[in-house]
Design a protein around this motif. Structure first.
Motif, PDB file in Angstrom:
ATOM      1  N   PHE A 141      92.269  48.174 -14.549  1.00 19.09           N
ATOM      2  CA  PHE A 141      92.815  47.356 -13.470  1.00 19.09           C
ATOM      3  C   PHE A 141      92.605  45.894 -13.849  1.00 19.09           C
ATOM      4  N   TYR A 142      93.687  45.191 -14.105  1.00 18.04           N
ATOM      5  CA  TYR A 142      93.613  43.766 -14.426  1.00 18.04           C
ATOM      6  C   TYR A 142      93.765  42.987 -13.125  1.00 18.04           C
ATOM      7  N   VAL A 143      92.878  42.015 -12.920  1.00 18.38           N
ATOM      8  CA  VAL A 143      92.940  41.182 -11.722  1.00 18.38           C
ATOM      9  C   VAL A 143      92.977  39.725 -12.154  1.00 18.38           C
ATOM     10  N   ALA A 144      93.923  38.983 -11.571  1.00 23.79           N
ATOM     11  CA  ALA A 144      94.016  37.541 -11.806  1.00 23.79           C
ATOM     12  C   ALA A 144      94.271  36.869 -10.464  1.00 23.79           C
ATOM     13  N   ALA A 145      94.073  35.579 -10.420  1.00 17.72           N
ATOM     14  CA  ALA A 145      94.309  34.830  -9.190  1.00 17.72           C
ATOM     15  C   ALA A 145      95.786  34.885  -8.823  1.00 17.72           C
ATOM     16  N   ALA A 146      96.056  34.851  -7.531  1.00 18.37           N
ATOM     17  CA  ALA A 146      97.430  34.927  -7.043  1.00 18.37           C
ATOM     18  C   ALA A 146      98.284  33.773  -7.558  1.00 18.37           C
ATOM     19  N   THR A 147      97.670  32.646  -7.878  1.00 16.40           N
ATOM     20  CA  THR A 147      98.417  31.489  -8.367  1.00 16.40           C
ATOM     21  C   THR A 147      98.435  31.405  -9.894  1.00 16.40           C
ATOM     22  N   ASP A 148      97.891  32.400 -10.571  1.00 10.77           N
ATOM     23  CA  ASP A 148      97.824  32.404 -12.035  1.00 10.77           C
ATOM     24  C   ASP A 148      98.853  33.395 -12.574  1.00 10.77           C
ATOM     25  N   ASN A 149      99.963  32.885 -13.071  1.00 12.01           N
ATOM     26  CA  ASN A 149     101.029  33.756 -13.569  1.00 12.01           C
ATOM     27  C   ASN A 149     100.865  34.112 -15.039  1.00 12.01           C
ATOM     28  N   MET A 150     100.254  33.258 -15.807  1.00  2.98           N
ATOM     29  CA  MET A 150     100.162  33.453 -17.249  1.00  2.98           C
ATOM     30  C   MET A 150      99.208  34.584 -17.644  1.00  2.98           C
ATOM     31  N   SER A 151      98.091  34.721 -16.954  1.00  2.03           N
ATOM     32  CA  SER A 151      97.072  35.691 -17.357  1.00  2.03           C
ATOM     33  C   SER A 151      97.593  37.123 -17.306  1.00  2.03           C
ATOM     34  N   LEU A 152      98.292  37.469 -16.241  1.00  2.00           N
ATOM     35  CA  LEU A 152      98.804  38.836 -16.137  1.00  2.00           C
ATOM     36  C   LEU A 152      99.908  39.098 -17.163  1.00  2.00           C
ATOM     37  N   GLN A 153     100.678  38.078 -17.511  1.00  4.18           N
ATOM     38  CA  GLN A 153     101.681  38.238 -18.569  1.00  4.18           C
ATOM     39  C   GLN A 153     101.001  38.554 -19.890  1.00  4.18           C
ATOM     40  N   LYS A 154      99.914  37.874 -20.184  1.00  3.97           N
ATOM     41  CA  LYS A 154      99.168  38.133 -21.422  1.00  3.97           C
ATOM     42  C   LYS A 154      98.558  39.535 -21.404  1.00  3.97           C
ATOM     43  N   ALA A 155      98.108  39.979 -20.244  1.00  4.85           N
ATOM     44  CA  ALA A 155      97.556  41.336 -20.130  1.00  4.85           C
ATOM     45  C   ALA A 155      98.653  42.381 -20.347  1.00  4.85           C
ATOM     46  N   HIS A 156      99.851  42.123 -19.834  1.00  5.38           N
ATOM     47  CA  HIS A 156     100.982  43.032 -20.073  1.00  5.38           C
ATOM     48  C   HIS A 156     101.264  43.153 -21.571  1.00  5.38           C
ATOM     49  N   LEU A 157     101.266  42.021 -22.266  1.00  2.00           N
ATOM     50  CA  LEU A 157     101.499  42.040 -23.719  1.00  2.00           C
ATOM     51  C   LEU A 157     100.405  42.805 -24.444  1.00  2.00           C
TER      52      LEU A 157
END
Length: 159
Positions: free
Chosen positions: A55-71
């Motif tokens: 389960f990856y969790v990032a701040a609601a205003t942080d769009n880049m971190s979840l994109q990097k986790a997807h990659l």
């Protein structure tokens, strides 16, 4: 810069498991260098089937971190020939945004704590991986409180 690993609490550390059972893992990502450092650690850890579901969790205003986790997860699937375990990508409220006044952050911190409590009850992670972003504070507080009341989970904080 060398990373330092510290296991805060580990359930049943003396009982070896062969083969080890997969561990439900909550991975907290933060903006900037926190995510890059966590991705480097995960590049090593995720080649094993030990940490799933993730389960990856990032701040609601942080769009880049979840994109990097997807990659990262796409790369893991490719390297493991499609075997990567289940993965979810979640967002959490920040306790305090950059530049937010301390007075108004009281309310947002309370909201973040309630959201973190809901996530931790829903996910029930056995391992929490974080490396110090502000986003992890509410999750770590809830994990610590669960430890105090006797919930048996493993926690690994990276700093």
């Amino acid at each position: 810069m060398a990373s330092h690993y510290e296991i805060i609490h580990q359930a049943n550390p003396c009982i070896p498991q062969n083969p080890p059972k997969p561990l439900s893992t909550l991975i907290v990502l933060g903006s900037g260098g926190h995510t890059a450092e966590m991705i480097n650690v995960l590049n090593v850890l995720l080649l094993k089937d030990r940490f799933c579901p993730r389960f990856y969790v990032a701040a609601a205003t942080d769009n880049m971190s979840l994109q990097k986790a997807h990659l990262l997860e796409e790369n893991v699937l490719n390297l493991n020939e499609g075997k990567g375990g289940s993965t979810q990508f979640l967002q959490i409220y920040r306790s305090r945004e950059v530049g937010q006044s301390y007075i108004t952050s009281i309310g947002t911190t309370f909201l973040a704590l309630v959201h973190a409590l809901w996530l931790m009850i829903r996910i029930r992670p056995q391992v929490v991986l974080c490396n110090g972003p502000g986003t992890c504070v509410p999750l770590c507080v809830i994990a610590f409180l669960f430890k105090v009341v006797g919930v048996r989970w493993s926690y690994c904080f990276l700093r």
